[in-house]
Design a protein around this motif. Structure first.
Motif, PDB file in Angstrom:
ATOM      1  N   GLY A 421       0.638  -1.463  -0.047  1.00 27.98           N
ATOM      2  CA  GLY A 421      -0.103   0.022   0.006  1.00 27.98           C
ATOM      3  C   GLY A 421       0.873   1.313  -0.127  1.00 27.98           C
ATOM      4  O   GLY A 421       0.503   2.238  -0.409  1.00 27.98           O
ATOM      5  N   GLU A 422       2.135   1.424   0.596  1.00 32.40           N
ATOM      6  CA  GLU A 422       2.906   2.257   0.597  1.00 32.40           C
ATOM      7  C   GLU A 422       4.343   1.832   1.218  1.00 32.40           C
ATOM      8  O   GLU A 422       4.391   0.731   1.484  1.00 32.40           O
ATOM      9  CB  GLU A 422       2.279   3.414   1.623  1.00 32.40           C
ATOM     10  CG  GLU A 422       2.292   2.862   3.070  1.00 32.40           C
ATOM     11  CD  GLU A 422       1.812   3.608   4.147  1.00 32.40           C
ATOM     12  OE1 GLU A 422       2.358   4.912   4.388  1.00 32.40           O
ATOM     13  OE2 GLU A 422       0.604   3.314   4.805  1.00 32.40           O
ATOM     14  N   PRO A 423       5.389   2.815   0.975  1.00 32.93           N
ATOM     15  CA  PRO A 423       6.472   2.231   1.392  1.00 32.93           C
ATOM     16  C   PRO A 423       6.307   1.823   3.042  1.00 32.93           C
ATOM     17  O   PRO A 423       5.689   2.762   3.726  1.00 32.93           O
ATOM     18  CB  PRO A 423       7.381   3.611   1.296  1.00 32.93           C
ATOM     19  CG  PRO A 423       6.737   4.400   0.404  1.00 32.93           C
ATOM     20  CD  PRO A 423       5.256   4.062   0.611  1.00 32.93           C
ATOM     21  N   ASP A 445       7.568  -7.070   1.321  1.00 34.32           N
ATOM     22  CA  ASP A 445       7.092  -5.947   0.905  1.00 34.32           C
ATOM     23  C   ASP A 445       6.838  -5.877  -0.339  1.00 34.32           C
ATOM     24  O   ASP A 445       7.712  -5.618  -1.188  1.00 34.32           O
ATOM     25  CB  ASP A 445       8.102  -5.007   1.378  1.00 34.32           C
ATOM     26  CG  ASP A 445       7.960  -3.479   1.154  1.00 34.32           C
ATOM     27  OD1 ASP A 445       6.607  -3.343   0.588  1.00 34.32           O
ATOM     28  OD2 ASP A 445       8.668  -2.455   1.389  1.00 34.32           O
ATOM     29  N   THR A 446       5.651  -5.930  -0.854  1.00 33.30           N
ATOM     30  CA  THR A 446       5.259  -5.978  -2.181  1.00 33.30           C
ATOM     31  C   THR A 446       4.748  -4.746  -2.946  1.00 33.30           C
ATOM     32  O   THR A 446       3.754  -3.992  -2.364  1.00 33.30           O
ATOM     33  CB  THR A 446       4.051  -7.098  -2.376  1.00 33.30           C
ATOM     34  OG1 THR A 446       2.942  -6.635  -1.549  1.00 33.30           O
ATOM     35  CG2 THR A 446       4.218  -8.464  -1.758  1.00 33.30           C
ATOM     36  N   TRP A 448       3.188  -2.523  -5.927  1.00 39.19           N
ATOM     37  CA  TRP A 448       2.229  -2.791  -6.915  1.00 39.19           C
ATOM     38  C   TRP A 448       1.302  -1.643  -7.069  1.00 39.19           C
ATOM     39  O   TRP A 448       1.357  -0.934  -6.178  1.00 39.19           O
ATOM     40  CB  TRP A 448       1.865  -4.405  -7.145  1.00 39.19           C
ATOM     41  CG  TRP A 448       0.928  -4.824  -6.169  1.00 39.19           C
ATOM     42  CD1 TRP A 448       1.346  -4.839  -4.961  1.00 39.19           C
ATOM     43  CD2 TRP A 448      -0.372  -5.110  -6.266  1.00 39.19           C
ATOM     44  NE1 TRP A 448       0.131  -5.361  -4.130  1.00 39.19           N
ATOM     45  CE2 TRP A 448      -0.864  -5.558  -4.886  1.00 39.19           C
ATOM     46  CE3 TRP A 448      -1.407  -5.310  -7.227  1.00 39.19           C
ATOM     47  CZ2 TRP A 448      -2.315  -6.064  -4.854  1.00 39.19           C
ATOM     48  CZ3 TRP A 448      -2.564  -5.845  -7.024  1.00 39.19           C
ATOM     49  CH2 TRP A 448      -3.080  -6.088  -5.816  1.00 39.19           C
ATOM     50  N   GLN A 449       0.392  -1.725  -7.988  1.00 38.53           N
ATOM     51  CA  GLN A 449      -0.582  -0.728  -8.061  1.00 38.53           C
ATOM     52  C   GLN A 449      -1.764  -1.254  -8.494  1.00 38.53           C
ATOM     53  O   GLN A 449      -1.837  -2.513  -9.382  1.00 38.53           O
ATOM     54  CB  GLN A 449      -0.121   0.299  -9.149  1.00 38.53           C
ATOM     55  CG  GLN A 449       1.320   0.836  -9.053  1.00 38.53           C
ATOM     56  CD  GLN A 449       1.696   2.060 -10.059  1.00 38.53           C
ATOM     57  OE1 GLN A 449       1.707   1.390 -11.299  1.00 38.53           O
ATOM     58  NE2 GLN A 449       1.886   3.173  -9.808  1.00 38.53           N
ATOM     59  N   THR A 450      -2.987  -0.505  -8.602  1.00 37.69           N
ATOM     60  CA  THR A 450      -4.286  -1.022  -9.421  1.00 37.69           C
ATOM     61  C   THR A 450      -3.714  -1.444 -10.752  1.00 37.69           C
ATOM     62  O   THR A 450      -4.459  -2.393 -11.288  1.00 37.69           O
ATOM     63  CB  THR A 450      -5.213   0.018  -9.190  1.00 37.69           C
ATOM     64  OG1 THR A 450      -5.472   0.574  -7.800  1.00 37.69           O
ATOM     65  CG2 THR A 450      -6.733  -0.372  -9.753  1.00 37.69           C
ATOM     66  N   ASP A 534       5.664   6.776  -9.440  1.00 37.84           N
ATOM     67  CA  ASP A 534       6.578   6.677  -8.259  1.00 37.84           C
ATOM     68  C   ASP A 534       8.018   7.002  -8.470  1.00 37.84           C
ATOM     69  O   ASP A 534       8.293   6.612  -9.533  1.00 37.84           O
ATOM     70  CB  ASP A 534       6.344   5.167  -7.439  1.00 37.84           C
ATOM     71  CG  ASP A 534       5.052   5.080  -6.833  1.00 37.84           C
ATOM     72  OD1 ASP A 534       4.752   5.770  -5.936  1.00 37.84           O
ATOM     73  OD2 ASP A 534       4.281   4.214  -7.328  1.00 37.84           O
ATOM     74  N   ARG A 549       5.015   8.574  -4.272  1.00 40.25           N
ATOM     75  CA  ARG A 549       4.313   9.433  -5.747  1.00 40.25           C
ATOM     76  C   ARG A 549       5.428  10.774  -5.952  1.00 40.25           C
ATOM     77  O   ARG A 549       5.844  11.399  -5.065  1.00 40.25           O
ATOM     78  CB  ARG A 549       3.108   9.685  -5.301  1.00 40.25           C
ATOM     79  CG  ARG A 549       2.155   8.690  -4.997  1.00 40.25           C
ATOM     80  CD  ARG A 549       1.814   7.666  -5.990  1.00 40.25           C
ATOM     81  NE  ARG A 549       1.461   8.072  -7.282  1.00 40.25           N
ATOM     82  CZ  ARG A 549       1.201   7.441  -7.971  1.00 40.25           C
ATOM     83  NH1 ARG A 549       1.469   6.074  -8.110  1.00 40.25           N
ATOM     84  NH2 ARG A 549       0.851   7.802  -9.263  1.00 40.25           N
TER      85      ARG A 549
HETATM   86  C1  6R9 Z   1      -1.688  -2.233  -4.331  1.00 43.90           C
HETATM   87  C2  6R9 Z   1      -1.970  -1.019  -4.381  1.00 43.90           C
HETATM   88  C3  6R9 Z   1      -0.592   2.161  -5.885  1.00 43.90           C
HETATM   89  C4  6R9 Z   1       0.373   3.040  -5.115  1.00 43.90           C
HETATM   90  C5  6R9 Z   1       1.998   3.019  -5.665  1.00 43.90           C
HETATM   91  C6  6R9 Z   1       2.694   3.329  -4.679  1.00 43.90           C
HETATM   92  C7  6R9 Z   1       2.227   2.852  -3.148  1.00 43.90           C
HETATM   93  C8  6R9 Z   1       1.816   0.418  -2.992  1.00 43.90           C
HETATM   94  C9  6R9 Z   1       3.802  -0.176  -2.099  1.00 43.90           C
HETATM   95  C10 6R9 Z   1       3.872   1.511  -2.515  1.00 43.90           C
HETATM   96  C11 6R9 Z   1       5.951   1.628  -1.621  1.00 43.90           C
HETATM   97  C12 6R9 Z   1       5.040  -0.708  -1.456  1.00 43.90           C
HETATM   98  N1  6R9 Z   1       2.515   1.376  -2.860  1.00 43.90           N
HETATM   99  N2  6R9 Z   1       2.465  -0.690  -2.538  1.00 43.90           N
HETATM  100  N3  6R9 Z   1       4.929   2.163  -2.255  1.00 43.90           N
HETATM  101  N4  6R9 Z   1       6.055   0.308  -1.305  1.00 43.90           N
HETATM  102  N5  6R9 Z   1       5.051  -1.976  -1.228  1.00 43.90           N
HETATM  103  O1  6R9 Z   1      -1.701  -0.098  -3.154  1.00 43.90           O
HETATM  104  O2  6R9 Z   1      -2.597  -0.195  -5.260  1.00 43.90           O
HETATM  105  O3  6R9 Z   1      -4.098   1.563  -4.628  1.00 43.90           O
HETATM  106  O4  6R9 Z   1      -3.348   1.637  -6.921  1.00 43.90           O
HETATM  107  O5  6R9 Z   1      -1.697   2.275  -5.241  1.00 43.90           O
HETATM  108  O6  6R9 Z   1       0.624   2.810  -3.643  1.00 43.90           O
HETATM  109  O7  6R9 Z   1       2.722   4.947  -4.417  1.00 43.90           O
HETATM  110  O8  6R9 Z   1       1.902   3.718  -6.917  1.00 43.90           O
HETATM  111  P1  6R9 Z   1      -3.048   1.403  -5.529  1.00 43.90           P
END
Ligand code: 6R9
Length: 682
Positions: A421-423, A445-446, A448-450, A534, A549
């Motif tokens: 979801g975030e770092p 620590d995964t 990814w994005q929608t 990102d 971001r």
């Molecule tokens: C799956 C999800 C995507 C944005 C992404 C980034 C942040 C998600 C992260 C992460 C660092 C991680 N993000 N996982 N940043 N480390 N492990 O969250 O999708 O709601 O589309 O958000 O979330 O900024 O671009 P979504």
């Protein structure tokens, strides 16, 4: 601990003996093969799934370069399949009908239910038949606005079974947000529930859905059916404490549900009535692999949410494979992902990834702190969860209660802990590893994005030595590059825009109804690359550290919002002439909203207005978007061309006077004035 001095965490012994990918050597070989020969790599994987017809055209065809024409991505051209069949029938036919698909755990610990693969298939067929009888056909959009109940999984799979397209809207969104999304998708059916308890709070879903339907019909969207799950009669209501507050001390807005939902017999249909009359058999519709599976709205930097569209074949292969490798899934595991299905994490890693692997999961309706702060840990002990997946914001919120609520439970079943979801800040990473994982688990620590459909940068348990805070290395099929502002590639160590050079199977295919927006958002900035939005840094060992971001997006508790979306809600208030929203670091949410408002003539800035503005954002977007701070702005720091200098506002939000160069502002004196007007509590 010697590993710690090196700031490197070796893969846990618990998984290393059995993991699907058990060394960095093996990871490197597999990753190289996935790039060198995608057809051989994914072709082998696709053999595990049922395709009614085989690939007839190219296995992979794409264009990532806007200067060479339209952007497109096609995997497994000409093949036909059905993802619902692969999630359910395939396992039932293999004799796994009695295996548990979901342990449903209600908001109240007294509410629980078990659903097997066989039962799920029958329920899905019944709902598919209900939809078909209403005339829902291949390609039609069905909106879903539901709590975390098994009927939500049933609904999405039923839609997929008949070749329709689901558009799930998170149950925390407002009526406006639901209506906007339904209208954009031109959804002809809505599926919802009467209401739900989330912790001590009541969310009157049907009431909100009714308001949304009114907004839709005012704009000429004809919705044929609103299929309503009756949920509240089956669950335990929170017990109000004697002082009138609900059990955990928060005052609940409503402490009872009176059973009476408004009913429009022309559109409203009770789920249980329709379903009990429907047949439990329904043939799947064989779909082209590139037919749409679903759309899911994500915030866009211009304000209007984008309908991210995924297709069937590639998404199926990718979610299944990432689930298997990132969590090192094995038969016998019990997996628990705390994300709501209304977000992409729930789509890919509550429903599709686990079911495609025939996994057993926990489906949790509630919140981490109800009725007590050890609820997650209690659930892990109860179901002997081995793989657990949550967000940094939840980890930080639970960390603040200390180790004791965790230590009360036996968490020895855990082998892999995921984050998304975030770092994740190293402090939270270490707490997760040591306190929850007893220093004997793999942390994944995964990143990814929608838009990416599934994990694109992630460690693999048993293979990757982790560094706390780094998402480590690209998944199979993912070709990472870092670019500078001019689009030059940064090789080796350095920081830049995080981009991908070629498509992996799970990448989105378009923005629903607006392919041009898809091209401009993700491909215009750097020809030949998918741009994530990102920033990231590659260290001397090649590890990727996503820094967050670099566009006008805000990440509140792991949920993306755009500055434009928040600002346009604020300016809807008659007292607001102009608004600017920025992110301010927050110890639990990661980021929270800090807003600046310029008032129209004759209005004064007072507490009542601040409360109204916060409510405005809640009702336009949803409760999770409520700003933490709103301050008065006699003017905004704008460049001569009229662009708001957000970096200055971000500094003011945190009380930092190191503004940098502000000479290009039309009126630099505004910066000091804004600094002085910071609210006291900030
Ligand atoms: C799956 C999800 C995507 C944005 C992404 C980034 C942040 C998600 C992260 C992460 C660092 C991680 N993000 N996982 N940043 N480390 N492990 O969250 O999708 O709601 O589309 O958000 O979330 O900024 O671009 P979504």
């Amino acid at each position: 601990m010697p590993m710690e001095t090196a700031n490197m965490f070796n893969p846990a012994s618990k998984v290393s003996k059995i993991s699907h990918c058990s060394s960095m050597e093996q990871y490197k070989q597999m990753h190289a093969k996935s790039l060198k020969d995608p057809e051989a790599f994914w072709g082998e994987i696709s053999k595990e799934f049922h395709f009614e017809e085989k690939v007839k055209g190219k296995f992979l065809d794409y264009n990532f370069d806007t200067t060479k024409g339209k952007i497109f991505v096609r995997w497994l051209e000409g093949a036909k399949t059905n993802i619902c069949y692969n999630c359910l029938d395939r396992h039932v036919l293999a004799g796994k009908g009695d295996q548990v698909a979901f342990y449903w755990e209600g908001n109240d610990p007294a509410d629980a239910e078990v659903v097997t693969y066989g039962e799920l298939l029958k329920d899905v067929c019944r709902v598919a038949n209900v939809l078909k009888a209403k005339g829902v056909a291949k390609g039609d959009r069905v909106a879903i606005y539901m709590p975390m109940v098994k009927q939500l999984v049933v609904a999405m799979l039923a839609v997929a079974r008949i070749g329709a397209v689901h558009s799930i809207v998170f149950g925390g969104y407002s009526a406006d947000s639901l209506a906007d999304r339904m209208m954009d998708a031109q959804a002809s059916v809505l599926i919802t529930a009467d209401a739900v308890w989330r912790g001590p709070k009541l969310i009157a879903l049907k009431e909100i859905a009714d308001d949304a339907l009114k907004l839709c019909s005012a704009k000429d969207l004809k919705v044929k059916m609103n299929l309503v799950v009756q949920h509240m009669n089956k669950v335990t209501a929170p017990q109000p404490a004697s002082n009138g507050t609900a059990a955990n001390g928060n005052v609940a807005k409503k402490t009872h549900f009176d059973d009476k939902v408004n009913w429009d017999p022309l559109v409203d249909v009770w789920w249980h009535e329709a379903v009990s009359a429907a047949s439990s058999e329904c043939d799947p519709v064989w779909m082209d692999t590139e037919d749409p599976l679903f759309m899911l709205y994500t915030s866009g930097s211009t304000g209007k949410p984008k309908g991210v569209q995924h297709t069937i074949g590639g998404y199926m292969l990718y979610t299944a494979t990432t689930f298997k490798y990132s969590f090192d899934y094995h038969q016998g595991d019990v997996y628990f992902c705390t994300a709501d299905i209304g977000w992409i994490t729930g789509h890919s890693y509550v429903t599709y990834g686990p079911l495609l692997n025939g996994a057993t999961s926990v489906l949790f309706e509630g919140v981490p702190t109800y009725p007590h702060t050890g609820r997650f840990w209690e659930i892990i002990e109860k179901y002997k969860v081995s793989k657990f997946y949550t967000a940094p914001t939840a980890i930080r919120a639970l960390m603040k209660f200390g180790d004791e609520p965790v230590k009360k439970y036996d968490l020895s079943s855990l082998a892999v802990l995921g984050s998304v979801g975030e770092p994740i800040n190293p402090e939270a990473w270490l707490w997760y590893y040591r306190v929850v994982g007893d220093s004997n688990v793999s942390i994944v620590d995964t990143f990814w994005q929608t838009e990416t459909g599934g994990h694109v940068i992630t460690p693999l348990p048993g293979a990757t030595p982790c560094k706390p805070g780094s998402a480590c290395f690209p998944f199979f099929g993912v070709d990472v590059a870092l670019l500078d502002e001019e689009g030059r590639e940064i090789k080796g160590e350095g920081e830049g825009y995080l981009v991908f050079r070629r498509p992996w199977p799970g990448i989105m295919r378009t923005v629903y109804g607006n392919h041009e927006r898809f091209e401009t958002t993700y491909f215009k900035k750097f020809s030949g690359f998918y741009c994530t939005g990102d920033g990231a840094r590659r260290d001397s060992d090649g590890y990727i550290w996503v820094t967050g971001r670099i566009d006008d997006m805000l990440n509140v508790s792991g949920h993306l919002l755009s500055t434009a979306q928040v600002e346009s809600s604020l300016v809807e208030h008659p007292s607001v002439a102009e608004a600017a929203a920025v992110a301010r670091p927050h110890s639990i949410k990661g980021e929270c909203l800090y807003c600046f408002v310029t008032l129209t003539e004759g209005n004064t800035f007072e507490d009542k207005l601040v409360a109204e503005l916060k409510n405005k954002v809640r009702s336009k977007i949803g409760a999770f978007a409520s700003p933490d701070f709103i301050q008065l702005a006699p003017g905004l720091p704008k460049t001569r061309s009229g662009k708001i200098m957000r970096r200055v506002l971000r500094k003011i939000a945190v009380g930092d006077k190191d503004f940098g160069d502000i000479s290009t502002l039309a009126d630099p004196s505004i910066v000091e004035k804004l600094f002085e007007l910071r609210p006291k509590e900030s």
